[in-house]
Design an enzyme around this catalytic site. Structure first.
Site, PDB file in Angstrom:
ATOM      1  N   HIS B 140       0.590   2.301   8.283  1.00  0.00           N
ATOM      2  CA  HIS B 140       1.508   3.634   7.967  1.00  0.00           C
ATOM      3  C   HIS B 140       2.821   3.065   8.153  1.00  0.00           C
ATOM      4  O   HIS B 140       3.107   2.506   9.046  1.00  0.00           O
ATOM      5  CB  HIS B 140       1.116   4.496   9.030  1.00  0.00           C
ATOM      6  CG  HIS B 140       2.037   5.761   9.257  1.00  0.00           C
ATOM      7  ND1 HIS B 140       2.643   5.824  10.375  1.00  0.00           N
ATOM      8  CD2 HIS B 140       2.358   6.815   8.637  1.00  0.00           C
ATOM      9  CE1 HIS B 140       3.638   7.022  10.369  1.00  0.00           C
ATOM     10  NE2 HIS B 140       3.192   7.331   9.184  1.00  0.00           N
ATOM     11  N   ASN B 142       6.746   5.445   7.560  1.00  0.00           N
ATOM     12  CA  ASN B 142       7.485   6.504   7.433  1.00  0.00           C
ATOM     13  C   ASN B 142       9.139   6.291   7.686  1.00  0.00           C
ATOM     14  O   ASN B 142       9.335   5.659   8.672  1.00  0.00           O
ATOM     15  CB  ASN B 142       7.188   7.606   8.321  1.00  0.00           C
ATOM     16  CG  ASN B 142       7.785   9.008   8.087  1.00  0.00           C
ATOM     17  OD1 ASN B 142       8.836   9.077   8.758  1.00  0.00           O
ATOM     18  ND2 ASN B 142       7.369   9.877   7.088  1.00  0.00           N
ATOM     19  N   HIS B 203      -7.913  11.648  24.529  1.00  0.00           N
ATOM     20  CA  HIS B 203      -9.166  12.389  24.182  1.00  0.00           C
ATOM     21  C   HIS B 203     -10.125  10.980  24.315  1.00  0.00           C
ATOM     22  O   HIS B 203     -11.538  11.093  24.655  1.00  0.00           O
ATOM     23  CB  HIS B 203      -9.602  13.015  23.394  1.00  0.00           C
ATOM     24  CG  HIS B 203      -9.725  12.898  21.982  1.00  0.00           C
ATOM     25  ND1 HIS B 203      -8.496  12.801  21.292  1.00  0.00           N
ATOM     26  CD2 HIS B 203     -10.540  12.681  21.117  1.00  0.00           C
ATOM     27  CE1 HIS B 203      -8.739  12.293  20.107  1.00  0.00           C
ATOM     28  NE2 HIS B 203      -9.784  12.110  20.025  1.00  0.00           N
TER      29      HIS B 203
END
Lengths: 303, 303
Positions: B140, B142, B203
């Site tokens: 990824h 950006n 989590h």
């Protein structure tokens, strides 16, 4: 739907007495319902059979919830029921839990009856079923009983078909209407609308499925009638879903059908992770991640 | 990382002059970078070849952003670049956009420089690549330039391998370190830590991948130096990712390897839908859903 909180009666000694009774009866019922549902799903696996292996079976895994505010850190727990790779059910998660403890301050605004006393007790059953055959609809059901300084029931059933069949849609909605009508003549219209409002993906401008019923903060003053309604919802689930599955499970499908199902499941994952209150609430409050994310599809796709 | 806002200088006439210059140059660079990246990825598809069909190619789709606060509703727009089903790249999304308008009040706390004036201008490139071969890492990147009454650069690169290879990990982190060191000797340590903090799933108590660099609110006072750093990040991406892909793309894999990749992608989807600021921000502000959710994997699994 926040205004619905206002309809909850303040706790009084009568309610407290009923609650003590339900704190045993509700978990017992949820455990019994889990057994009935898993039995129904395994029976259907048996009926379908498999050319090369034994029918799929549920695996049950207990878990404990740690809560530092409670004696011995005992915050209750639950049992994850999981069947995977079935001829009919690619993934079926049927979970029960009974938990108690104290909400942290950030949730006082969200949970009725915790403004002055943060203690809570909650018991429920939650299930999500992702079928193998793209023509068999996915389904979600939740039934729960929550006690703070107030007490109420909540839950719902909603259906997510990849392909629409009028017969299935009509039978499903009729089953939802019947169970509501037997409880209260005003219930169905309200719970159906609530369901449509809730299971909607604004960023896609589309519904997750065809809806069903969704209800929360139920406390009519007659706790036995309310609990009977909750039980009837569980029983209605067993009847209607078994019927829809048996109607579609032998229908032939190809890889294009399967891909459409995987795309639909991608939307399902989007809804649960972006919007679902239970999922976000559970993850943000150190719930059991495996139990909470049981709802996610076994495989999903995005185009 | 909210405290990082404080380091942004208040806007002054000098910055405004530089910004006018960059409002042309930044979008031009992002478009050029998109072309370079897509060309690199298509070249690798050519090198790999395919036994039965032509190499995969990018498809480019422009979109417009409607903004009722702007003349003619013109809120800018962007171009989605998408290549799917490649022999090497199962899904590669390389998007550019240049948008402007007014933030609604609820975002004033989140976006520096909008306290007194809600107008914004933003331009950037964002990409996510999900490779076919489970041994080729997902990535990824950006890079963006944002102007309110303040102005800053942001972005980053992070790598998500399903299988860890020390050689790949070391080469990737070294490339990130080199591009940062050439800009500012203190940058790498800070941006690496920021990345580790950001791409973490609480989590699951696990990182999304092996990290990389992440930076925001960059405004050193020398806007040309800052913009050069942003460009260098784009160029570094091309060099290191091409190298890692070519190293792994011929490695043989089986269905067990693929399933592990699908599970890793499930975590990727969880992160993006539960936590990613850009995803949630974009969806809540009526951004382009197709462009925003381009980051989601083509197929993912949950066990």
């Amino acid at each position: 739907m926040e205004s619905a909180h206002a309809s909850l009666p303040q706790s009084d000694p009568t309610i407290k007495t009923s609650l003590i009774h339900l704190k045993d009866n509700a978990p017992t019922w949820f455990a019994e319902l889990q057994t009935q549902i898993c039995s129904m799903l395994e029976t259907i696996e048996d009926e379908m059979g498999h050319p090369t292996r034994l029918p799929a079976r549920f695996d049950f895994k207990p878990w404990k919830r740690n809560d530092p505010t409670q004696p011995n850190n005992d915050g209750g727990g639950g049992t994850i029921g999981l069947m995977e790779g079935g001829a009919v059910f690619e993934k079926a998660g049927v979970n029960i839990s009974t938990v108690h403890g104290e909400f942290s301050k950030e949730f006082h605004k969200e949970i009725p009856g915790t403004e002055t006393d943060p203690t809570f007790w909650a018991s429920g059953l939650s299930l999500v079923i992702h079928p193998t055959n793209p023509f068999v609809p996915a389904i979600h059901m939740n039934t729960r009983h929550i006690v703070t300084t107030k007490a109420w029931f909540g839950g719902g059933i909603d259906l997510t078909p990849t392909f629409l069949f009028d017969e299935d849609t009509n039978d499903f909605h009729k089953a939802m209407r019947d169970v509501c009508d037997a409880y209260n003549p005003d219930a169905y219209a309200k719970y159906k609308l609530w369901c449509d409002d809730y299971f909607f993906l604004p960023h896609r401008n589309e519904a997750r499925g065809i809806g069903g019923i969704f209800f929360d903060y139920i406390n009519s003053g007659d706790i036995n009638a309310d609990f009977s309604f909750l039980k009837a919802v569980g029983t209605a689930f067993i009847d209607i879903y078994a019927k829809l599955v048996r109607r579609r499970m032998h229908q032939e499908w190809n890889m294009d059908d399967k891909y459409k199902q995987l795309i639909k499941r991608g939307r399902y994952a989007e809804f649960n992770l972006l919007y679902d209150r239970g999922t976000r609430f559970g993850l943000m409050t150190n719930g059991n991640t495996d139990a909470i994310l049981m709802s996610l599809p076994p495989v999903a796709a995005w185009s």
